[in-house]
Design a protein around this motif. Structure first.
Motif, PDB file in Angstrom:
ATOM      1  N   UNK A  85       5.836   9.494  20.924  1.00  0.00           N
ATOM      2  CA  UNK A  85       4.444   8.848  21.476  1.00  0.00           C
ATOM      3  C   UNK A  85       4.243   7.811  20.414  1.00  0.00           C
ATOM      4  N   UNK A  86       4.314   6.717  20.598  1.00  0.00           N
ATOM      5  CA  UNK A  86       3.905   5.510  19.735  1.00  0.00           C
ATOM      6  C   UNK A  86       2.407   5.649  19.777  1.00  0.00           C
ATOM      7  N   UNK A  87       1.698   5.307  18.562  1.00  0.00           N
ATOM      8  CA  UNK A  87       0.309   5.215  18.737  1.00  0.00           C
ATOM      9  C   UNK A  87       0.046   4.106  17.464  1.00  0.00           C
ATOM     10  N   UNK A 106       3.233   9.602   5.427  1.00  0.00           N
ATOM     11  CA  UNK A 106       4.546  10.444   5.281  1.00  0.00           C
ATOM     12  C   UNK A 106       5.562   9.723   4.947  1.00  0.00           C
ATOM     13  N   UNK A 107       5.676   8.272   4.766  1.00  0.00           N
ATOM     14  CA  UNK A 107       6.746   7.613   4.058  1.00  0.00           C
ATOM     15  C   UNK A 107       7.319   6.558   5.243  1.00  0.00           C
ATOM     16  N   UNK A 108       6.697   6.792   6.663  1.00  0.00           N
ATOM     17  CA  UNK A 108       7.183   5.589   7.629  1.00  0.00           C
ATOM     18  C   UNK A 108       6.657   4.331   7.243  1.00  0.00           C
ATOM     19  N   UNK A 109       7.322   3.195   7.428  1.00  0.00           N
ATOM     20  CA  UNK A 109       7.022   1.846   7.333  1.00  0.00           C
ATOM     21  C   UNK A 109       5.713   1.319   8.011  1.00  0.00           C
ATOM     22  N   UNK A 110       5.492   1.943   9.031  1.00  0.00           N
ATOM     23  CA  UNK A 110       4.394   1.606   9.647  1.00  0.00           C
ATOM     24  C   UNK A 110       3.335   2.561  10.470  1.00  0.00           C
ATOM     25  N   UNK A 111       2.270   2.513  10.814  1.00  0.00           N
ATOM     26  CA  UNK A 111       1.415   3.377  11.552  1.00  0.00           C
ATOM     27  C   UNK A 111       1.321   2.836  13.187  1.00  0.00           C
ATOM     28  N   UNK A 112       1.644   1.699  13.344  1.00  0.00           N
ATOM     29  CA  UNK A 112       1.419   1.024  14.551  1.00  0.00           C
ATOM     30  C   UNK A 112       2.641   0.791  15.332  1.00  0.00           C
ATOM     31  N   UNK A 113       2.995   1.564  16.216  1.00  0.00           N
ATOM     32  CA  UNK A 113       4.390   1.753  17.000  1.00  0.00           C
ATOM     33  C   UNK A 113       4.045   1.478  18.388  1.00  0.00           C
ATOM     34  N   UNK A 114       4.619   0.243  18.769  1.00  0.00           N
ATOM     35  CA  UNK A 114       4.628  -0.307  20.022  1.00  0.00           C
ATOM     36  C   UNK A 114       5.756  -0.257  21.106  1.00  0.00           C
ATOM     37  N   UNK A 115       6.722   0.155  20.733  1.00  0.00           N
ATOM     38  CA  UNK A 115       8.005   0.357  21.506  1.00  0.00           C
ATOM     39  C   UNK A 115       8.830   1.233  21.042  1.00  0.00           C
ATOM     40  N   UNK A 134       3.336  -4.273  12.477  1.00  0.00           N
ATOM     41  CA  UNK A 134       3.419  -4.801  11.310  1.00  0.00           C
ATOM     42  C   UNK A 134       4.649  -4.601  10.510  1.00  0.00           C
ATOM     43  N   UNK A 135       5.813  -4.257  10.955  1.00  0.00           N
ATOM     44  CA  UNK A 135       6.955  -3.971  10.172  1.00  0.00           C
ATOM     45  C   UNK A 135       8.242  -4.497  11.124  1.00  0.00           C
ATOM     46  N   UNK A 136       8.135  -5.252  12.309  1.00  0.00           N
ATOM     47  CA  UNK A 136       9.103  -5.504  12.866  1.00  0.00           C
ATOM     48  C   UNK A 136       9.892  -4.475  13.628  1.00  0.00           C
ATOM     49  N   UNK A 137      11.102  -4.390  13.548  1.00  0.00           N
ATOM     50  CA  UNK A 137      12.087  -3.236  14.323  1.00  0.00           C
ATOM     51  C   UNK A 137      12.533  -2.528  13.163  1.00  0.00           C
ATOM     52  N   UNK A 138      12.329  -1.062  13.661  1.00  0.00           N
ATOM     53  CA  UNK A 138      12.882   0.021  12.930  1.00  0.00           C
ATOM     54  C   UNK A 138      13.816   0.985  13.258  1.00  0.00           C
ATOM     55  N   UNK A 139      14.611   1.597  12.564  1.00  0.00           N
ATOM     56  CA  UNK A 139      15.572   2.361  13.049  1.00  0.00           C
ATOM     57  C   UNK A 139      15.347   3.865  12.289  1.00  0.00           C
ATOM     58  N   UNK A 141      17.101   7.342  11.698  1.00  0.00           N
ATOM     59  CA  UNK A 141      18.472   7.951  11.801  1.00  0.00           C
ATOM     60  C   UNK A 141      18.404   9.059  10.646  1.00  0.00           C
ATOM     61  N   UNK A 142      18.572  10.309  11.391  1.00  0.00           N
ATOM     62  CA  UNK A 142      18.737  11.408  10.276  1.00  0.00           C
ATOM     63  C   UNK A 142      17.640  11.558   9.474  1.00  0.00           C
ATOM     64  N   UNK A 143      16.436  11.188   9.742  1.00  0.00           N
ATOM     65  CA  UNK A 143      15.180  11.417   8.986  1.00  0.00           C
ATOM     66  C   UNK A 143      14.870  10.327   8.067  1.00  0.00           C
ATOM     67  N   UNK A 144      15.685   9.202   8.339  1.00  0.00           N
ATOM     68  CA  UNK A 144      15.569   8.183   7.432  1.00  0.00           C
ATOM     69  C   UNK A 144      15.257   6.622   8.188  1.00  0.00           C
ATOM     70  N   UNK A 145      14.278   5.939   7.620  1.00  0.00           N
ATOM     71  CA  UNK A 145      13.942   4.765   8.317  1.00  0.00           C
ATOM     72  C   UNK A 145      14.778   3.625   7.672  1.00  0.00           C
ATOM     73  N   UNK A 146      15.348   2.586   8.571  1.00  0.00           N
ATOM     74  CA  UNK A 146      15.788   1.286   8.231  1.00  0.00           C
ATOM     75  C   UNK A 146      15.085   0.385   8.724  1.00  0.00           C
ATOM     76  N   UNK A 147      14.803  -0.839   8.069  1.00  0.00           N
ATOM     77  CA  UNK A 147      14.141  -2.061   8.477  1.00  0.00           C
ATOM     78  C   UNK A 147      15.211  -3.379   8.944  1.00  0.00           C
ATOM     79  N   UNK A 148      15.052  -3.790   9.869  1.00  0.00           N
ATOM     80  CA  UNK A 148      15.866  -4.964  10.368  1.00  0.00           C
ATOM     81  C   UNK A 148      14.897  -6.346  10.883  1.00  0.00           C
ATOM     82  N   UNK A 149      14.711  -7.002   9.421  1.00  0.00           N
ATOM     83  CA  UNK A 149      13.973  -8.072   9.790  1.00  0.00           C
ATOM     84  C   UNK A 149      14.719  -9.402  10.160  1.00  0.00           C
ATOM     85  N   UNK A 150      13.995 -10.224  10.883  1.00  0.00           N
ATOM     86  CA  UNK A 150      14.595 -11.226  11.531  1.00  0.00           C
ATOM     87  C   UNK A 150      15.271 -12.148  10.474  1.00  0.00           C
ATOM     88  N   UNK A 151      14.407 -12.308   9.558  1.00  0.00           N
ATOM     89  CA  UNK A 151      14.887 -13.511   8.629  1.00  0.00           C
ATOM     90  C   UNK A 151      13.852 -13.337   7.457  1.00  0.00           C
TER      91      UNK A 151
END
Length: 212
Positions: A85-87, A106-115, A134-139, A141-151
């Motif tokens: 559930x994204x909230x 808890x260490x996630x890059x954002x609190x605002x999950x829209x998709x 506020x953090x673009x696209x995130x992945x 994987x196995x308990x770890x967050x990765x960010x994929x900025x557009x530029x």
């Protein structure tokens, strides 16, 4: 069989309603997922479930907080089933009847999950992809967050929707709607190649804003 639709207002004619519509204070049903004998609806007053012809909310002590629920994703693996559930207060997961929250605290890059969407990772486990305000696209994987900025300078861009498509050649693409920028595409498995973007600056006729 039934088709369930999320609407901004209580549903009225010309639709014939068999069991009535679910509204609470006129709030919108923003996202819907289904499983056998169960429907989950994300609304601005939390997630509600329809089972055996009745709607109920898991809010309250030990349940899902009544924060606005923006998007839903149901995933299943050999080990477990999870309703994500994204909230606007973090990403929540119901697994084996219990809720847990992934948030900035808890260490996630954002609190605002829209998709939300899912795709198999290189080792066969499922990668969870998330679009945030506020953090673009995130992945995840196995308990770890990765960010994929557009530029450069785009780390805080708003991603409002995600879709995965599959090519006949075995390639897989993640499409993202970036508010105020346009449409982006990332090849899964070759994320290091970066995003390809379509927007008003490089695509004649493209709308100036991309919402969903």
């Amino acid at each position: 069989s039934y088709c369930w639709a999320g609407v901004q207002m209580p549903l009225r004619s010309p639709f014939k309603i068999r069991t009535g519509t679910f509204t609470r204070g006129g709030r919108a049903a923003k996202s819907i997922v289904s499983a056998i004998r169960r429907i989950a609806a994300a609304t601005s007053v939390g997630v509600h479930f329809r089972e055996k012809g009745r709607w109920k909310s898991p809010g309250g002590p030990g349940g899902l907080p009544t924060a606005a629920a923006v998007t839903l994703l149901r995933t299943q693996s050999a080990q477990s089933k999870c309703l994500w559930v994204g909230t606007e207060r973090g990403l929540m997961c119901q697994e084996n009847g219990k809720w847990r929250t992934l948030s900035l605290q808890g260490g996630a890059p954002s609190d605002w999950f829209y998709a939300l969407t899912q795709h198999p990772g290189p080792d066969g486990t499922a990668d969870l992809w998330a679009g945030t305000r506020d953090a673009g696209v995130l992945r995840f994987r196995r308990g770890q967050w990765d960010r994929f900025p557009v530029g450069p300078g785009s780390e805080n861009i708003w991603c409002n929707d995600l879709v995965i498509t599959h090519g006949k050649d075995g390639r897989h693409w993640l499409w993202a709607a970036f508010v105020g920028m346009g449409l982006g595409r990332l090849e899964l498995g070759r994320e290091e190649a970066g995003w390809r973007l379509w927007g008003p600056e490089n695509t004649p006729g493209f709308p100036t804003r991309c919402r969903r």
